[in-house]
Design an enzyme around this catalytic site. Sequence first.
Site, PDB file in Angstrom:
ATOM      1  N   ASN A   1      41.802  23.781  20.036  1.00  0.00           N
ATOM      2  CA  ASN A   1      43.006  24.615  20.033  1.00  0.00           C
ATOM      3  C   ASN A   1      44.152  23.796  19.447  1.00  0.00           C
ATOM      4  OD1 ASN A   1      45.280  26.269  20.911  1.00  0.00           O
ATOM      5  ND2 ASN A   1      43.845  27.260  22.309  1.00  0.00           N
TER       6      ASN A   1
ATOM      7  N   VAL B   1      38.686  41.391  18.329  1.00  0.00           N
ATOM      8  CA  VAL B   1      38.299  42.785  18.075  1.00  0.00           C
ATOM      9  C   VAL B   1      38.435  43.105  16.587  1.00  0.00           C
ATOM     10  CG1 VAL B   1      38.860  43.540  20.416  1.00  0.00           C
ATOM     11  CG2 VAL B   1      40.671  43.522  18.683  1.00  0.00           C
TER      12      VAL B   1
ATOM     13  N   GLN C   1      36.207  37.213  21.823  1.00  0.00           N
ATOM     14  CA  GLN C   1      37.175  38.116  22.436  1.00  0.00           C
ATOM     15  C   GLN C   1      37.895  38.902  21.345  1.00  0.00           C
ATOM     16  OE1 GLN C   1      39.426  35.958  25.873  1.00  0.00           O
ATOM     17  NE2 GLN C   1      38.794  34.411  24.400  1.00  0.00           N
TER      18      GLN C   1
ATOM     19  N   HIS D   1      35.115  42.095  24.015  1.00  0.00           N
ATOM     20  CA  HIS D   1      36.263  42.993  24.222  1.00  0.00           C
ATOM     21  C   HIS D   1      36.245  44.171  23.259  1.00  0.00           C
ATOM     22  CE1 HIS D   1      38.697  39.499  26.224  1.00  0.00           C
ATOM     23  NE2 HIS D   1      37.778  40.015  27.017  1.00  0.00           N
TER      24      HIS D   1
HETATM   25  C1  BV8 Z   1      37.911  43.063  34.006  1.00  0.00           C
HETATM   26  C2  BV8 Z   1      41.137  44.084  23.827  1.00  0.00           C
HETATM   27  C3  BV8 Z   1      37.067  44.011  35.988  1.00  0.00           C
HETATM   28  C4  BV8 Z   1      42.301  44.983  23.709  1.00  0.00           C
HETATM   29  C5  BV8 Z   1      41.701  42.421  25.539  1.00  0.00           C
HETATM   30  C6  BV8 Z   1      39.532  37.448  37.219  1.00  0.00           C
HETATM   31  C7  BV8 Z   1      38.277  37.990  36.985  1.00  0.00           C
HETATM   32  C8  BV8 Z   1      38.153  39.204  36.337  1.00  0.00           C
HETATM   33  C9  BV8 Z   1      39.284  39.898  35.881  1.00  0.00           C
HETATM   34  C10 BV8 Z   1      40.514  39.370  36.117  1.00  0.00           C
HETATM   35  C11 BV8 Z   1      40.650  38.152  36.771  1.00  0.00           C
HETATM   36  N1  BV8 Z   1      41.974  37.889  36.858  1.00  0.00           N
HETATM   37  C12 BV8 Z   1      42.668  38.880  36.261  1.00  0.00           C
HETATM   38  C13 BV8 Z   1      41.817  39.794  35.810  1.00  0.00           C
HETATM   39  C14 BV8 Z   1      42.204  41.019  35.130  1.00  0.00           C
HETATM   40  C15 BV8 Z   1      42.296  40.855  33.615  1.00  0.00           C
HETATM   41  C16 BV8 Z   1      42.894  39.557  33.190  1.00  0.00           C
HETATM   42  O1  BV8 Z   1      42.164  38.623  32.852  1.00  0.00           O
HETATM   43  N2  BV8 Z   1      44.215  39.495  33.164  1.00  0.00           N
HETATM   44  C17 BV8 Z   1      44.878  38.287  32.724  1.00  0.00           C
HETATM   45  C18 BV8 Z   1      45.993  38.628  31.746  1.00  0.00           C
HETATM   46  C19 BV8 Z   1      45.382  37.584  33.972  1.00  0.00           C
HETATM   47  N3  BV8 Z   1      40.980  41.023  33.040  1.00  0.00           N
HETATM   48  C20 BV8 Z   1      40.557  42.267  32.755  1.00  0.00           C
HETATM   49  O2  BV8 Z   1      41.187  43.267  33.003  1.00  0.00           O
HETATM   50  C21 BV8 Z   1      39.193  42.399  32.101  1.00  0.00           C
HETATM   51  N4  BV8 Z   1      38.453  43.364  32.838  1.00  0.00           N
HETATM   52  O3  BV8 Z   1      37.846  41.979  34.459  1.00  0.00           O
HETATM   53  O4  BV8 Z   1      37.460  44.168  34.650  1.00  0.00           O
HETATM   54  C22 BV8 Z   1      36.351  45.246  36.315  1.00  0.00           C
HETATM   55  C23 BV8 Z   1      35.032  45.150  36.756  1.00  0.00           C
HETATM   56  C24 BV8 Z   1      34.373  46.315  37.095  1.00  0.00           C
HETATM   57  C25 BV8 Z   1      35.005  47.555  36.958  1.00  0.00           C
HETATM   58  C26 BV8 Z   1      36.316  47.633  36.475  1.00  0.00           C
HETATM   59  C27 BV8 Z   1      37.004  46.472  36.156  1.00  0.00           C
HETATM   60  C28 BV8 Z   1      39.323  42.928  30.684  1.00  0.00           C
HETATM   61  C29 BV8 Z   1      40.024  41.956  29.815  1.00  0.00           C
HETATM   62  C30 BV8 Z   1      39.970  42.437  28.347  1.00  0.00           C
HETATM   63  C31 BV8 Z   1      41.325  42.886  27.909  1.00  0.00           C
HETATM   64  N5  BV8 Z   1      41.309  43.217  26.486  1.00  0.00           N
HETATM   65  N6  BV8 Z   1      41.621  42.779  24.257  1.00  0.00           N
HETATM   66  C32 BV8 Z   1      43.211  44.588  22.586  1.00  0.00           C
HETATM   67  O5  BV8 Z   1      42.901  43.640  21.829  1.00  0.00           O
HETATM   68  O6  BV8 Z   1      44.251  45.266  22.436  1.00  0.00           O
HETATM   69  S1  BV8 Z   1      42.233  40.882  25.944  1.00  0.00           S
HETATM   70  C33 BV8 Z   1      43.137  40.166  24.694  1.00  0.00           C
HETATM   71  O7  BV8 Z   1      43.350  38.813  25.126  1.00  0.00           O
HETATM   72  C34 BV8 Z   1      42.426  40.046  23.359  1.00  0.00           C
HETATM   73  O8  BV8 Z   1      41.099  40.500  23.352  1.00  0.00           O
HETATM   74  C35 BV8 Z   1      42.371  38.547  23.169  1.00  0.00           C
HETATM   75  O9  BV8 Z   1      41.295  38.201  22.436  1.00  0.00           O
HETATM   76  C36 BV8 Z   1      42.280  38.108  24.586  1.00  0.00           C
HETATM   77  C37 BV8 Z   1      42.471  36.673  24.869  1.00  0.00           C
HETATM   78  O10 BV8 Z   1      43.554  36.251  24.129  1.00  0.00           O
HETATM   79  P1  BV8 Z   1      43.256  35.072  23.067  1.00  0.00           P
HETATM   80  O11 BV8 Z   1      42.153  35.502  22.185  1.00  0.00           O
HETATM   81  O12 BV8 Z   1      43.079  33.828  23.827  1.00  0.00           O
HETATM   82  O13 BV8 Z   1      44.561  35.113  22.210  1.00  0.00           O
HETATM   83  P2  BV8 Z   1      45.975  34.462  22.566  1.00  0.00           P
HETATM   84  O14 BV8 Z   1      46.975  35.025  21.621  1.00  0.00           O
HETATM   85  O15 BV8 Z   1      46.210  34.585  24.051  1.00  0.00           O
HETATM   86  O16 BV8 Z   1      45.772  32.908  22.289  1.00  0.00           O
HETATM   87  C38 BV8 Z   1      45.520  32.464  20.970  1.00  0.00           C
HETATM   88  C39 BV8 Z   1      45.202  30.988  21.097  1.00  0.00           C
HETATM   89  O17 BV8 Z   1      44.853  30.504  19.810  1.00  0.00           O
HETATM   90  C40 BV8 Z   1      46.373  30.153  21.577  1.00  0.00           C
HETATM   91  O18 BV8 Z   1      45.907  29.276  22.592  1.00  0.00           O
HETATM   92  C41 BV8 Z   1      46.808  29.361  20.330  1.00  0.00           C
HETATM   93  O19 BV8 Z   1      47.273  28.074  20.663  1.00  0.00           O
HETATM   94  C42 BV8 Z   1      45.524  29.282  19.577  1.00  0.00           C
HETATM   95  N7  BV8 Z   1      45.648  29.181  18.119  1.00  0.00           N
HETATM   96  C43 BV8 Z   1      46.535  29.823  17.309  1.00  0.00           C
HETATM   97  N8  BV8 Z   1      46.273  29.507  16.026  1.00  0.00           N
HETATM   98  C44 BV8 Z   1      45.207  28.666  16.041  1.00  0.00           C
HETATM   99  C45 BV8 Z   1      44.794  28.464  17.364  1.00  0.00           C
HETATM  100  N9  BV8 Z   1      43.767  27.667  17.699  1.00  0.00           N
HETATM  101  C46 BV8 Z   1      43.099  27.068  16.700  1.00  0.00           C
HETATM  102  N10 BV8 Z   1      43.428  27.211  15.396  1.00  0.00           N
HETATM  103  C47 BV8 Z   1      44.465  27.998  15.034  1.00  0.00           C
HETATM  104  N11 BV8 Z   1      44.779  28.136  13.728  1.00  0.00           N
END
Ligand code: BV8
Length: 249
Positions: free
Chosen positions: A215, A106, A104, A122
């Site tokens: 994680n 970028v 995921q 992504h």
């Molecule tokens: C879509 C690019 C449909 C931009 C990003 C159900 C099914 C389908 C879609 C949905 C659904 N429910 C809701 C949706 C809509 C939405 C969604 O999921 N919303 C969420 C918020 C509820 N999904 C979408 O819109 C997707 N599109 O489904 O389209 C469609 C179909 C046909 C036609 C039209 C539409 C698109 C989603 C993509 C969004 N873009 N990124 C940018 O980067 O600016 S998402 C963004 O979140 C990043 O890419 C990131 O990678 C991604 C996930 O976040 P994480 O990588 O998990 O990062 P986070 O900070 O959250 O967590 C970090 C973790 O690491 C933590 O848990 C932490 O504890 C841990 N950590 C920290 N340090 C360490 C560690 N672990 C280990 N070691 C360490 N050292």
Amino acid sequence: MTLQHVTDALKSAKHVVVMTGAGVSAESGIPTFRDALEGYWSKYDPAELATPEAFQRDPELVSRWYDERRMKVLACDPNPGHFALAAMEAHVTDNGGTFTLLTQNVDGLHVRSGSQNVVEVHGSLTTWRCTVTGEEFTDMPTPLESYPTPTDEGLLRPGVVWFGEALPMKALQAAGEALSQCEVYLAIGTSGVVFPAAGFVSDAKAAGAKTFELNLQKTPMTSYFDTFVEGKSGEVLPEIASQWFGYSS
Ligand code: BV8
């Protein structure tokens, strides 16, 4: 003990799928997606900026945000977790198996650390795309010369998948193919809140895979996994590779 579960499963697997999130790049100095943003961006919610509507509303602000993130990741380096994943891929493929790295992220760090079979579900910060023609550019100057940057027909937008946008068809197909035959699925450093990526674990389970989540803390998806492994990816991944095939970073 838990690491033994992971390495035992990996030792007998021919088809491995790994899914990474921003946590894998945290030890490279790249803020995770939901970390508080630094400085100027602290007053913005990243999910508010990562949408087509935000770009429509303020292409200058959004282009600037992405270009600053692009320059930040270009100044960061892969960490031991990235290199361990590249070594795992080489080990599996050298032994006639398949290793698919779905990310995921970028930030491009998996490719820079030597991983080959990387699926950027992504998109990528290093790619910009014309809003009209869809033409992609990966060699834009840093920083961009203007925000937003015009093209002959429209504007340059970041080559990432925004909320509300479909994931690239090619990426979805590659992910679907790998998940349908995977024997071990390892989700690393992802909060498991963004779909459809967070749901890939269900596809892996349907294929009969053993599933592991690595994680710092449990996530909303932890209950979907067979085993939760607590730790920092930059420390645990080299340890897994070491126990699995004698890897030393
Ligand atoms: C879509 C690019 C449909 C931009 C990003 C159900 C099914 C389908 C879609 C949905 C659904 N429910 C809701 C949706 C809509 C939405 C969604 O999921 N919303 C969420 C918020 C509820 N999904 C979408 O819109 C997707 N599109 O489904 O389209 C469609 C179909 C046909 C036609 C039209 C539409 C698109 C989603 C993509 C969004 N873009 N990124 C940018 O980067 O600016 S998402 C963004 O979140 C990043 O890419 C990131 O990678 C991604 C996930 O976040 P994480 O990588 O998990 O990062 P986070 O900070 O959250 O967590 C970090 C973790 O690491 C933590 O848990 C932490 O504890 C841990 N950590 C920290 N340090 C360490 C560690 N672990 C280990 N070691 C360490 N050292």
